[in-house]
Each structure stands twice: as structure tokens, then as C-alpha cells.
Scaffold this motif. Structure first.
Motif, PDB file in Angstrom:
ATOM      1  N   PHE A 183      61.076  75.936  76.328  1.00 34.69           N
ATOM      2  CA  PHE A 183      60.644  74.666  77.000  1.00 34.69           C
ATOM      3  C   PHE A 183      61.759  74.762  78.617  1.00 34.69           C
ATOM      4  O   PHE A 183      60.842  73.871  79.157  1.00 34.69           O
ATOM      5  CB  PHE A 183      60.869  73.641  75.699  1.00 34.69           C
ATOM      6  CG  PHE A 183      61.047  72.170  76.560  1.00 34.69           C
ATOM      7  CD1 PHE A 183      60.240  71.615  77.148  1.00 34.69           C
ATOM      8  CD2 PHE A 183      62.521  71.015  76.749  1.00 34.69           C
ATOM      9  CE1 PHE A 183      60.027  70.126  77.425  1.00 34.69           C
ATOM     10  CE2 PHE A 183      62.349  70.583  77.893  1.00 34.69           C
ATOM     11  CZ  PHE A 183      60.853  69.969  77.560  1.00 34.69           C
ATOM     12  N   TYR A 184      63.072  74.904  77.866  1.00 31.46           N
ATOM     13  CA  TYR A 184      63.730  74.314  79.386  1.00 31.46           C
ATOM     14  C   TYR A 184      63.600  75.533  80.975  1.00 31.46           C
ATOM     15  O   TYR A 184      63.802  75.946  82.179  1.00 31.46           O
ATOM     16  CB  TYR A 184      65.417  74.432  79.313  1.00 31.46           C
ATOM     17  CG  TYR A 184      65.562  73.448  78.175  1.00 31.46           C
ATOM     18  CD1 TYR A 184      65.320  71.887  78.110  1.00 31.46           C
ATOM     19  CD2 TYR A 184      66.112  73.519  76.318  1.00 31.46           C
ATOM     20  CE1 TYR A 184      65.864  71.164  78.102  1.00 31.46           C
ATOM     21  CE2 TYR A 184      65.892  72.203  75.918  1.00 31.46           C
ATOM     22  CZ  TYR A 184      65.812  70.987  76.468  1.00 31.46           C
ATOM     23  OH  TYR A 184      66.434  70.265  75.809  1.00 31.46           O
ATOM     24  N   MET A 185      62.369  76.824  80.319  1.00 30.72           N
ATOM     25  CA  MET A 185      62.960  77.794  81.362  1.00 30.72           C
ATOM     26  C   MET A 185      61.472  77.910  82.200  1.00 30.72           C
ATOM     27  O   MET A 185      60.240  76.999  81.017  1.00 30.72           O
ATOM     28  CB  MET A 185      62.683  79.070  80.750  1.00 30.72           C
ATOM     29  CG  MET A 185      63.652  79.509  79.147  1.00 30.72           C
ATOM     30  SD  MET A 185      65.385  79.649  79.815  1.00 30.72           S
ATOM     31  CE  MET A 185      64.935  81.011  80.887  1.00 30.72           C
ATOM     32  N   PHE A 186      61.616  77.574  83.724  1.00 25.02           N
ATOM     33  CA  PHE A 186      60.750  77.454  84.908  1.00 25.02           C
ATOM     34  C   PHE A 186      60.871  78.960  85.102  1.00 25.02           C
ATOM     35  O   PHE A 186      60.793  79.145  86.603  1.00 25.02           O
ATOM     36  CB  PHE A 186      60.997  75.978  85.310  1.00 25.02           C
ATOM     37  CG  PHE A 186      60.748  74.461  84.812  1.00 25.02           C
ATOM     38  CD1 PHE A 186      59.776  74.227  84.965  1.00 25.02           C
ATOM     39  CD2 PHE A 186      62.061  73.651  83.805  1.00 25.02           C
ATOM     40  CE1 PHE A 186      59.460  73.090  84.614  1.00 25.02           C
ATOM     41  CE2 PHE A 186      61.465  73.346  83.357  1.00 25.02           C
ATOM     42  CZ  PHE A 186      60.797  72.149  82.911  1.00 25.02           C
ATOM     43  N   ASP A 187      60.362  79.678  84.719  1.00 25.84           N
ATOM     44  CA  ASP A 187      60.295  81.146  84.917  1.00 25.84           C
ATOM     45  C   ASP A 187      59.347  80.988  86.395  1.00 25.84           C
ATOM     46  O   ASP A 187      59.314  82.220  87.427  1.00 25.84           O
ATOM     47  CB  ASP A 187      59.721  82.259  84.352  1.00 25.84           C
ATOM     48  CG  ASP A 187      60.357  82.055  82.824  1.00 25.84           C
ATOM     49  OD1 ASP A 187      61.167  81.959  83.054  1.00 25.84           O
ATOM     50  OD2 ASP A 187      59.561  82.870  82.081  1.00 25.84           O
ATOM     51  N   ILE A 210      59.390  78.991  88.936  1.00 20.35           N
ATOM     52  CA  ILE A 210      60.252  78.085  89.983  1.00 20.35           C
ATOM     53  C   ILE A 210      60.878  78.802  90.232  1.00 20.35           C
ATOM     54  O   ILE A 210      62.407  78.957  89.810  1.00 20.35           O
ATOM     55  CB  ILE A 210      60.689  76.751  89.640  1.00 20.35           C
ATOM     56  CG1 ILE A 210      58.993  76.245  89.596  1.00 20.35           C
ATOM     57  CG2 ILE A 210      61.369  75.785  90.495  1.00 20.35           C
ATOM     58  CD1 ILE A 210      59.644  74.150  88.534  1.00 20.35           C
ATOM     59  N   SER A 211      61.329  79.602  91.111  1.00 17.71           N
ATOM     60  CA  SER A 211      62.271  80.685  92.170  1.00 17.71           C
ATOM     61  C   SER A 211      63.725  79.850  93.025  1.00 17.71           C
ATOM     62  O   SER A 211      65.002  79.874  92.332  1.00 17.71           O
ATOM     63  CB  SER A 211      62.460  81.243  93.422  1.00 17.71           C
ATOM     64  OG  SER A 211      61.664  81.033  94.151  1.00 17.71           O
ATOM     65  N   ASN A 212      63.632  78.404  92.784  1.00 16.83           N
ATOM     66  CA  ASN A 212      64.869  77.468  93.195  1.00 16.83           C
ATOM     67  C   ASN A 212      63.790  76.082  93.193  1.00 16.83           C
ATOM     68  O   ASN A 212      63.357  75.099  93.291  1.00 16.83           O
ATOM     69  CB  ASN A 212      64.436  77.511  94.874  1.00 16.83           C
ATOM     70  CG  ASN A 212      65.536  77.015  95.563  1.00 16.83           C
ATOM     71  OD1 ASN A 212      66.006  75.693  95.350  1.00 16.83           O
ATOM     72  ND2 ASN A 212      66.851  77.565  96.224  1.00 16.83           N
ATOM     73  N   ALA A 213      65.131  75.322  91.779  1.00 20.04           N
ATOM     74  CA  ALA A 213      64.627  73.724  91.573  1.00 20.04           C
ATOM     75  C   ALA A 213      64.988  72.876  92.919  1.00 20.04           C
ATOM     76  O   ALA A 213      63.945  72.292  92.732  1.00 20.04           O
ATOM     77  CB  ALA A 213      66.019  73.829  90.395  1.00 20.04           C
TER      78      ALA A 213
END
Length: 312
Positions: free
Chosen positions: A185-189, A191-194
Motif C-alpha cells: 500500500f505504501y509503495m508508489f513505484d 512516482i520517482s520523486n514524491a
């Protein structure tokens, strides 16, 4: 369950100091991002100070409760993303439609498969507090889609902020694998730069063609979203208090000799061994034997004498 709400980063000691927007000096007090930031401060503080969130940040989160929080997130994001898909071409929301980057439902499915197994759908149900949240999201998506911005902002921007530290807290506290099972759930693969993505998202929000009244309604809806989240947190906290330490850890409670012996986890039928019995009752029965009582009395006398000698 939670992700830390939008507007925060989590510090080293578990507190969530307010996240200050410093990446864009061109924001105006009338921009939607600023109105949301200022208009939800009080709700944000209250949400962070719920017992469930405070305990989570201290690493005091049991696996059974974390699993239930994941279930709540699954139903919440399923509703949110269904309504976002419905309104992806609606100009009041379309600029904020980032399914590849943001959508969490599939990640939550992976987490539920990890915690509950392949038949996870048969083992979960939507709680009362979560259902109220879900119903509101569906109402907004179908009847007031301009307010969908408030729900997307509150959830996703929080996931990209303090939620990233909650991921580390959960992984450490629950001893989850380093390969990220259980915390997809917490992994935003994608999105390289939040930080840059959040800046883009806020810029898109500020560019929406909204009048003053609509912006105020969106801020009001964001506060409503915080209240729904707090109700879910409170519900989880109550469940957590009702679970014994052993049950939270997935173990059996120890039978205390009261009530129906058949409910004892060591009962022969449960263990599948015809000759086995409850250890508690076996010990009590043994202690009632005269010879055993005599031996116990002698041991007590020897122990008392030894203690008296030591104290002298």
C-alpha cells in the motif's frame, strides 16, 4: 490503517510535525491547496492525536489490528478509485486523475493476499465506520463530483507524506519481510520523486476552475473526510482494547479453568489427540492427590527454612 494525513511528515521520535509547503513560493492564500492546508489544520491535529495513530507511531501496532486497518483501507480506496474512474473525464476532477501513479486498490489486494491468503475475499468484511466513509465517497462521486477532490487530496497526499514513515514503523514493529510484503500500500513505484509529484498535484488543484463557494465546500468536505478517518481509527482502537495480547499476536489465550473446558485451546478434540487434556485441569487434579500435597508441604518447609537461613 492509516497513512499520516496530508500536511505532515513524521519525525525521528514518532511525532508528526506539520509539513510546510516550501517548494512553491507562488501560491496565493485563495489557492485551493492553501485553503485546504489552513482549513484542515484543526482536523489534522485531532486525527494525529487519536489513540490508534499515537500507538501506531510508537510501534505499538499488533498484526491482527494492522490487518483490520488494511481491510478498511481496501474498502475505502476501492470506493474512491471507482468514483475517480467514473469522473475521469469530468472537468471538475479530470486534472487530478493519476491512476498509474496513485491508485492503491491493487496494492492493497496484494497486502490482503499476504495477510489472509488467496481466499482473502471470503475472510474480510467492511466495518460499520468504514461503510459510512465508503457511502459518503460514493454519494460524492455520483452527485457532487467536485467534492471528490477533497477525498483524493486527503488520502493520497497523506500517503505520499507521513505515510512513508508509517511504512517503516509497520515493517519494523510487525517484523515484515524486507521485500515489502504486507506494505505494498505504501509503495508508489511509478512516482520517482514524491515532493515533485505533490507539487504537481497541488498546482493541478489550484488550476481547477472553481468559484469561492465551491472551494469552501471542498474544504468542508476535506474536514468531513478527516472525521470519517477518525471514526475508523476510534473503531480500530476499541477493537484493539478488546483483543488479548495473545489473540493479537495470533496465539491462543491460556485457559484459566473457568467456564466450559471444551473451549480450552488444549482440549483434546481441538488438538486431535484422543488422550490429551487441558494442562490447567490436569495440574489441578494432580495437586488434589494426598501424596502430592504431602510432598508440596515438605518442599515449602524446606524452602522456608532456606530463606530464613539466608536472611540471618
Amino acid at each position: 490503517m492509516p497513512s499520516a494525513m496530508e500536511g505532515s511528515e513524521v519525525g525521528e521520535e514518532g511525532e508528526i510535525p506539520r509539513y510546510e509547503e516550501t517548494e512553491d513560493d507562488n501560491v496565493s492564500p485563495t489557492d485551493l491547496s492553501e485553503l485546504l492546508k489552513e482549513g484542515t489544520k484543526e482536523s489534522h491535529d485531532r486525527a494525529e492525536n487519536t489513540e490508534f495513530v499515537k500507538e501506531f507511531l510508537k510501534g505499538r501496532i499488533k498484526k491482527e489490528l494492522f490487518k483490520l486497518a488494511t481491510v478498511a483501507l481496501y474498502f475505502t480506496y476501492s470506493a474512491l478509485e471507482e468514483e475517480m474512474d467514473r469522473n475521469r473525464d469530468n472537468p471538475v476532477f479530470a486534472p487530478l486523475y493519476f491512476p498509474l501513479e496513485l491508485h492503491r486498490r491493487e496494492a492493497l489486494v496484494k497486502d490482503l493476499e499476504y495477510f489472509y491468503g488467496e481466499d482473502w475475499e471470503e475472510k474480510i468484511q467492511c466495518s460499520e465506520a468504514t461503510q459510512q466513509y465508503v457511502d459518503r465517497i460514493h454519494h460524492v462521486g455520483q452527485h457532487e463530483p467536485e467534492l471528490l477532490v477533497a477525498h483524493a487530496y486527503t488520502r493520497y497526499m497523506g500517503d505520499l507524506s507521513g505515510g512513508q514513515v508509517l511504512k517503516k514503523v509497520a515493517q519494523r514493529a510487525l517484523k515484515l519481510p524486507s521485500t515489502e510484503e504486507g506494505i505494498q500500500f505504501y509503495m508508489f513505484d511509478n512516482i520517482s520523486n514524491a515532493q515533485q509529484f505533490k507539487q504537481l498535484y497541488r498546482a493541478r488543484m489550484n488550476a481547477l476552475d472553481l468559484d469561492k463557494n465551491t472551494k469552501e465546500r471542498i474544504v468542508e468536505e476535506a474536514n468531513r473526510a478527516f472525521r470519517f478517518n477518525m471514526q475508523v481509527f476510534d473503531e480500530l482502537d476499541k477493537i484493539g482494547r478488546s483483543l488479548t495480547e495473545a489473540a493479537q499476536d495470533g496465539g491462543f489465550p491460556v485457559h484459566d479453568g473457568k467456564g466450559d473446558v471444551r473451549k480450552c485451546p488444549y482440549y483434546a478434540d481441538k488438538l486431535g489427540t484422543a488422550g490429551a487434556g487441558c494442562p490447567y485441569h490436569a495440574a489441578v487434579a494432580l495437586a488434589k492427590q494426598p501424596l502430592v500435597q504431602l510432598i508440596l508441604a515438605a518442599c515449602m518447609a524446606v524452602a522456608a527454612g532456606a530463606a530464613a537461613w539466608y536472611l540471618l
